[in-house]
Design a protein around this motif. Sequence first.
Motif, mmCIF file in Angstrom:
data_model
loop_
_atom_site.group_PDB
_atom_site.id
_atom_site.type_symbol
_atom_site.label_atom_id
_atom_site.label_comp_id
_atom_site.label_asym_id
_atom_site.label_seq_id
_atom_site.Cartn_x
_atom_site.Cartn_y
_atom_site.Cartn_z
ATOM 1 N N LEU A 54 0.853 -1.191 0.000
ATOM 2 C CA LEU A 54 0.000 0.000 0.000
ATOM 3 C C LEU A 54 0.889 1.240 0.000
ATOM 4 C CD1 LEU A 54 -1.419 0.903 3.485
ATOM 5 C CD2 LEU A 54 0.144 -1.021 3.204
ATOM 6 N N PRO A 55 0.314 2.423 -0.297
ATOM 7 C CA PRO A 55 1.114 3.659 -0.359
ATOM 8 C C PRO A 55 1.453 4.184 1.029
ATOM 9 C CG PRO A 55 -0.966 3.857 -1.569
ATOM 10 C CD PRO A 55 -1.074 2.654 -0.717
ATOM 11 N N GLY A 59 2.640 8.659 -1.364
ATOM 12 C CA GLY A 59 2.233 7.859 -2.505
ATOM 13 C C GLY A 59 3.194 6.754 -2.889
ATOM 14 N N ASN A 60 4.264 6.581 -2.123
ATOM 15 C CA ASN A 60 5.236 5.536 -2.421
ATOM 16 C C ASN A 60 4.726 4.184 -1.937
ATOM 17 O OD1 ASN A 60 7.263 7.408 -3.409
ATOM 18 N ND2 ASN A 60 7.548 8.011 -1.273
ATOM 19 N N LEU A 61 4.766 3.185 -2.815
ATOM 20 C CA LEU A 61 4.291 1.852 -2.464
ATOM 21 C C LEU A 61 5.377 1.070 -1.744
ATOM 22 C CD1 LEU A 61 2.424 0.806 -5.743
ATOM 23 C CD2 LEU A 61 1.422 1.665 -3.614
ATOM 24 N N ALA A 62 4.965 0.264 -0.777
ATOM 25 C CA ALA A 62 5.893 -0.628 -0.085
ATOM 26 C C ALA A 62 5.128 -1.815 0.475
ATOM 27 C CB ALA A 62 6.643 0.096 1.030
ATOM 28 N N ASP A 63 5.842 -2.907 0.630
ATOM 29 C CA ASP A 63 5.313 -4.121 1.247
ATOM 30 C C ASP A 63 5.534 -4.004 2.754
ATOM 31 O OD1 ASP A 63 4.647 -6.679 2.034
ATOM 32 O OD2 ASP A 63 6.086 -7.705 0.739
ATOM 33 N N VAL A 64 4.458 -4.062 3.530
ATOM 34 C CA VAL A 64 4.570 -3.846 4.970
ATOM 35 C C VAL A 64 4.586 -5.150 5.760
ATOM 36 C CG1 VAL A 64 3.504 -1.559 4.825
ATOM 37 C CG2 VAL A 64 2.055 -3.567 5.259
ATOM 38 N N GLY A 198 6.776 0.875 7.990
ATOM 39 C CA GLY A 198 7.728 1.626 7.180
ATOM 40 C C GLY A 198 8.124 0.879 5.925
ATOM 41 N N GLY A 199 7.745 -0.378 5.836
ATOM 42 C CA GLY A 199 8.125 -1.248 4.732
ATOM 43 C C GLY A 199 9.072 -2.318 5.238
ATOM 44 N N GLN A 200 8.843 -3.555 4.796
ATOM 45 C CA GLN A 200 9.710 -4.633 5.264
ATOM 46 C C GLN A 200 11.146 -4.324 4.858
ATOM 47 O OE1 GLN A 200 11.379 -7.459 3.614
ATOM 48 N NE2 GLN A 200 11.143 -6.532 1.589
ATOM 49 N N ASP A 282 3.312 4.522 12.065
ATOM 50 C CA ASP A 282 4.717 4.811 11.789
ATOM 51 C C ASP A 282 4.819 6.265 11.348
ATOM 52 O OD1 ASP A 282 7.475 4.624 11.077
ATOM 53 O OD2 ASP A 282 6.872 4.295 8.995
ATOM 54 N N GLY A 283 5.461 7.101 12.155
ATOM 55 C CA GLY A 283 5.520 8.527 11.864
ATOM 56 C C GLY A 283 6.305 8.868 10.617
ATOM 57 N N THR A 284 7.294 8.057 10.270
ATOM 58 C CA THR A 284 8.137 8.357 9.118
ATOM 59 C C THR A 284 7.377 8.202 7.807
ATOM 60 O OG1 THR A 284 10.099 7.637 10.344
ATOM 61 C CG2 THR A 284 10.279 7.787 7.936
ATOM 62 N N SER A 285 6.677 7.094 7.640
ATOM 63 C CA SER A 285 5.939 6.840 6.396
ATOM 64 C C SER A 285 4.534 7.409 6.425
ATOM 65 C CB SER A 285 5.853 5.335 6.135
ATOM 66 O OG SER A 285 5.032 4.705 7.106
#
Length: 360
Positions: A54-55, A59-64, A198-200, A282-285
Amino acid sequence: MARALVFLALLCLVTSALVCVGEARKMVGVYMLKKGDFSVKVTNWGATIMSIILPDSKGNLADVVLGKDTLAEYVNDTAYFGPLSGRVAQRMARGRFVLDGKVYHTYINDGRNAIHGGHRGFSKVIWTVKEYVAGGDSPYITLYYRSFDGEQGFPGDLDVYATYQVSSPYVLSIRTNATALNKATPVNFLQHVYFNLGGQGSGDVLGHTLQLSASRYTPMDEELLPSSGRVDPVAGTNYDFRTPTPLGARIRQVMGGKGVRGYDINYVIDGAGMRRVAAVRDGTSGRALQLWANQPAMQLYTGNGLNNTRGKGGIVYRQYAGFCLETQAYPDAVNHPEFPSVTVRPGQVYKHDMLLKFSF
C-alpha cells in the motif's frame, strides 16, 4: 513409474509460483488480491499472507509484511512468517490437556511444550482453494482444510475455512471458522503476520506508536506460559499501551522469555464482540493500522527471535524488524479452567474474525 516421477519432477520446476510438497507432490499456488494500489498475496501453503502492499503519505508503495521470496522458503520457514496457526495456537504446557476426563498428548515442538498446533500445525499443510476472485470491488479467496482425528494429537475431525478479502479503502478482512464434526476439541487460531509499516526491511519498529484497548494482561513465566493463571492490570507496568506509546519506549525493561528482551505477552482485550483491538502508526511513512477483532485476547510480539533472519530480496531481518498482533483466545486455556473455554463440541462452530484497516 520412472517416467511418471521424472514428469512430476519437471512439473515442479515449471514456474516459481508453484512448489511441490510432500509425498503426493501436491501443488501450492500464490494468489493475488488487488484493488487499485492496494494488494495482498496469499498462498494456500499454511493459509499464509505473503505480502501487503500500500502507499505511504507521499504515494510511495511498499510491502509492509516481513516474509520470504519463494514458496520453498515458506515451506522451510521456522519464524512463522504470515501463516494461520492452529488447531490450537500459542503455547500449551507440556503438550497435554484433559478434556471430558481423557488425557490428550500433542506434539512437543517448543522446549518442553507445544506451540502453534505442533510441528505440522495448520501453518505447515496445504489448504484447498474453494473460491478465488482476483479482481472486482471485493477480491477474495476462501481456503479449506480438513483436520483429521488425531492430527498432532488433537481429538476429532475439524472442518476449517479461512477467507481473505480486500475492500476499500485499504481494508483486509480475515474470516475463519471451524466446525467440530464428531468429537469435542480445543480450537484457537491466530494469524502470525509480522508488520513493519515503514516497509519490510526498512529497519526496526521501535519508533512505531502502539495503542491497545487492553487494561489487563496475563503474566508469563520464563517459558512464556501463563502458569500463575493470573489476570493483572496493566496500570503501572511496562505493558501499559492504553495511550499511544512507542514500541521501543520500555522494550528493554520487559522479558520475552528467558534472557530475551522484548514483548511476547498476552493482553485481555476490553469489551466483547467485534471491536477495535489496536492502533499502530509509523511517523516516518505516515502509514497506520487499526486492528479490529472478535476474540477475547491478543498476543503482542516484537520479533524478539529474529536474529539475522534472511527475508525478502536478500534483506536480513534483525531483532525487532517487525511486530505481530495475534488476536486469539487466552494462551494455554486448555490447562486453565479459570480462563474462558476454547472447547468446541460436535456441531458447534468456532468463529474468528479480523479487520486490518490501513491508512496513510
